[in-house]
Enzyme design. Structure first.
Site, PDB file in Angstrom:
ATOM      1  N   CYS A 254      30.726  28.950  48.151  1.00 43.77           N
ATOM      2  CA  CYS A 254      30.347  30.360  48.216  1.00 43.77           C
ATOM      3  C   CYS A 254      29.146  30.685  47.334  1.00 43.77           C
ATOM      4  O   CYS A 254      28.287  31.501  47.718  1.00 43.77           O
ATOM      5  CB  CYS A 254      31.537  31.239  47.841  1.00 43.77           C
ATOM      6  SG  CYS A 254      32.186  30.940  46.173  1.00 43.77           S
TER       7      CYS A 254
ATOM      8  N   ASP B 274      28.457  39.499  51.934  1.00 38.08           N
ATOM      9  CA  ASP B 274      29.143  38.248  51.617  1.00 38.08           C
ATOM     10  C   ASP B 274      28.661  37.168  52.581  1.00 38.08           C
ATOM     11  O   ASP B 274      29.180  37.047  53.695  1.00 38.08           O
ATOM     12  CB  ASP B 274      30.659  38.428  51.720  1.00 38.08           C
ATOM     13  CG  ASP B 274      31.412  37.295  51.038  1.00 38.08           C
ATOM     14  OD1 ASP B 274      30.808  36.220  50.856  1.00 38.08           O
ATOM     15  OD2 ASP B 274      32.586  37.479  50.679  1.00 38.08           O
TER      16      ASP B 274
ATOM     17  N   HIS C 262      35.235  33.475  43.621  1.00 39.81           N
ATOM     18  CA  HIS C 262      34.301  33.723  44.722  1.00 39.81           C
ATOM     19  C   HIS C 262      33.012  34.320  44.168  1.00 39.81           C
ATOM     20  O   HIS C 262      32.992  34.918  43.086  1.00 39.81           O
ATOM     21  CB  HIS C 262      34.948  34.672  45.726  1.00 39.81           C
ATOM     22  CG  HIS C 262      34.213  34.792  47.022  1.00 39.81           C
ATOM     23  ND1 HIS C 262      33.854  33.710  47.787  1.00 39.81           N
ATOM     24  CD2 HIS C 262      33.765  35.887  47.693  1.00 39.81           C
ATOM     25  CE1 HIS C 262      33.239  34.118  48.875  1.00 39.81           C
ATOM     26  NE2 HIS C 262      33.157  35.446  48.840  1.00 39.81           N
TER      27      HIS C 262
END
Length: 675
Positions: free
Chosen positions: A427, A487, A471
């Site tokens: 991520c 995101d 994250h």
């Protein structure tokens, strides 16, 4: 275990008791092995094994000069390893050395008592490092073992079994349990239980900096980061963003928190606007060593929504990051209110936004060229930030990128290598590349780190957020709106965001793989059960606070509880318990053994017949006295007294109960009196 106890019971009494005590000491020291220096662990093991061998072979104990030399050696090495003889680490090291050395001086009961009480101190020192349920259960077993050894030391005659000593020790501990419970519930406290020790010092977690690969390393840790309980509707998985450090300063390799160089009047403010239905929640956070709280987005800084807890001092910054006045080094529980539908940041352009478009010169030149080429495309030159963000996210979705927990190391120009060559990342790779590209397009952007998602199912009503849920995502600035969440991970792995517990699984160990081969659900079930117990331990014991004490007083009828009410109740219960104990001791002192009571009644009945006997005379002597005084009239009495003699002594001190004996003796006495 039974075979071990049988083998111990076959040894001579002194050897058996010594070996049992050494086993208990070794068990008590076991949790310390992870914190003590290697030389101390080796020395403690050698001392215990040496003493155990001497107990088995019956060898002589070492001289005091030998013990003193080892003590000097230990003190020197403690100073060399800890650079001091004071403080927690050095103190625990010396305590362990002293206790193991003292076992080499077990010559009398006094020496054994010193070892016992040193053992109780070592039990306490284990809680300086961890207060977990596992450590508590382990130390409970240690306390029972030390009490059993203490019981054996006070039973010098005969050969009591370990089971008898252990049973008596357990009964003594149970008798003290009510007092322990009262002190736990009512003893005044200014902070969490055992506030000094820290459970998670040294544990991985979020950081105030970010380098590619850092969050992937955290994701290999499956330990609990926080637990959250919702009062009402549970937010959907895609809304489960727990906001941590916000990073905007980039030096080419590391991202850190941005410190604006613009005048205070031009800097950005939070400008948080909430909409929709609020979400009220309770959170229990494990120690993180960071001076921040990863709260559910967005938790505003308002009296009716901000986190409230005893001793908690937190403030929300302009980037919505909740900052503490000190690092979080102990477990913390509080309630707060969040709005998952929100806007924040300035809707109009401000000078402070220029902080969020800077990039270090000389890094990632090919990505800069790629962004310039994108700007030159038809229809993109006049695109607003939202359109540019959509274009970049579409490139991630269609560009053959792969989401992986182990993307491997990247070089100096990591964004170039990821964005244009390898296209494999976790991520933070996607978030960093997105922010770099947006800044290259002259759009203010920044990285937000935290946690996203929870375990699939709650445990005891709490949704578990693990370190593996760590994250990183991005925010860019849109005119007329403010900061907008983007995101990039959702563009390549949407299931990571929209499904609960769909993190990439870290590699399991040998035992976990074996359990998964037997039953794929067994490991998850066992882990959920254990974590449920841990959560109850955390909530009911470790997080028991002044507020809980006052709630207890309210339940007992105190309308406005205070420290004085708490102290009065505690003193009253302790005084009542002391009086009850004194009354029991008085009654127990006056209580007479059943055999002694029977002998006294026999003496009184014989005196009525003119037969005088002493209180200490056994039944045989009394029978002889009856025969001498009453002759044949006392034959029945003599018969019953001799029967009592046999009942009392024929089974080697274990008397046989005959509940009809007294009736027969009384009848014989009446017959003798009548004749």
């Amino acid at each position: 275990m039974n075979r071990v106890l049988i083998a111990l019971n076959r040894l001579p009494r002194d050897a058996r008791d010594t070996l049992f005590q050494l086993v208990v000491i070794a068990w008590t020291l076991l949790p310390h092995t992870a914190h003590l220096p290697a030389w101390c662990n080796a020395l403690a093991a050698a001392m215990l094994l040496w003493r155990g061998r001497l107990a088995v072979v019956g060898g002589p104990l070492p001289s005091r000069w030998t013990v003193g030399a080892v003590l000097v050696f230990a003190a020197v090495f403690t100073f060399l390893s800890e650079r001091t003889l004071l403080g927690k680490e050095a103190g625990v090291t010396m305590l362990v050395v002293l206790m193991t050395l003292k076992t080499l001086e077990l010559r009398a009961r006094r020496d054994a008592l010193v070892v016992f009480f040193l053992g109780f101190f070592v039990v306490l020192t284990n809680f300086l490092y961890s207060q977990s349920l596992l450590v508590a259960l382990s130390m409970l077993l240690s306390v029972w073992g030390l009490l059993a050894a203490l019981v054996l030391a006070h039973m010098p005659v005969g050969r009591p079994t370990l089971a008898q000593a252990g049973t008596l020790a357990a009964r003594a501990a149970l008798l003290g349990a009510p007092l322990m419970l009262v002190l736990f519930l009512l003893f005044p406290r200014l902070g969490p239980l055992w506030g000094m020790p820290q459970d998670a010092i040294g544990r991985t977690g979020l950081s105030g900096t970010l380098r590619l690969g850092g969050i992937a390393g955290i994701a290999n840790d499956d330990s609990v980061a926080l637990r959250v309980r919702f009062f009402g509707t549970v937010p959907p998985p895609e809304a489960m963003y727990f906001r941590g450090p916000v990073l905007g300063s980039f030096n080419g390799t590391d991202w850190t928190r941005l410190v604006s160089t613009f005048p205070a009047s031009t800097r950005l403010r939070a400008d948080l606007q909430t909409r929709g239905t609020p979400v009220r929640y309770e959170m229990t956070i494990e120690p993180s060593r960071l001076a921040m709280l990863p709260l559910l987005e967005a938790t505003p800084d308002r009296a009716d929504a901000a986190p409230q807890a005893e001793g908690l001092s937190a403030v929300m910054g302009a980037d919505l990051q909740w900052q503490l006045d000190r690092p979080l080094v102990e477990r913390l529980r509080f309630q707060a209110v969040a709005w998952t539908d929100f806007r924040h940041g300035p809707p109009n352009h401000r000078l402070g936004l220029r902080d969020w478009v800077t990039l270090p010169p000389g890094y990632n030149p090919r990505t800069m060229q790629w962004a310039a080429a994108l700007r030159a495309e038809p229809g993109v030159a006049e695109a607003d930030p939202a359109q540019l963000a959509a274009r970049v996210l579409r490139h991630i979705h269609d560009g053959g990128y792969e989401y992986s927990l182990e993307p491997g190391p990247y070089g100096r120009d990591a964004v170039d290598e990821f964005w244009l060559d390898r296209k494999v990342g976790f991520c933070e790779h996607f978030a960093v590349a997105f922010v770099v590209v947006m800044r290259a397009l002259d759009v203010p952007a920044r990285i937000v780190t935290g946690y996203q998602g929870t375990d699939p199912l709650p445990v005891d009503g709490y949704w578990v957020v693990r370190q593996s849920s760590a994250h990183a995502w991005a925010e860019y600035w849109q005119p007329g709106i403010g900061w907008v969440r983007a995101d990039p991970t959702a563009a390549v792995a949407p299931e990571r965001i929209s499904l609960r517990g769909h993190n990439l699984a870290p590699r399991h160990g040998l035992v976990a793989d074996a359990i998964n081969n037997v039953s794929p659900q067994l490991a998850a079930t066992l882990r959920a059960a254990w974590e449920g117990l841990n959560n109850r331990w955390n909530q009911w014991v470790l997080n028991y606070s002044q507020r809980d004490q006052f709630d207890l007083l309210r339940n007992l009828g105190v309308s406005s509880p205070s420290w004085q009410d708490l102290a009065n109740l505690l003193i009253g219960l302790l005084a009542g318990g002391a009086l009850a104990g004194a009354a029991w001791a008085w009654w127990d002192r006056r209580r007479q053994d059943p055999w002694q009571r029977l002998q006294r009644r026999i003496q009184q009945r014989l005196a009525a017949l003119g037969v005088e006997v002493a209180g200490h005379d056994p039944p045989r002597a009394r029978a002889a006295r009856v025969r001498a005084v009453l002759g044949e009239r006392g034959d029945a009495l003599v018969h019953e007294l001799m029967a009592l003699e046999r009942l009392r002594y024929q089974n080697a001190g274990a008397p046989t109960v005959d509940r009809g004996w007294w009736q027969r003796f009384s009848g014989a006495a009446r017959g003798a009196l009548a004749s």
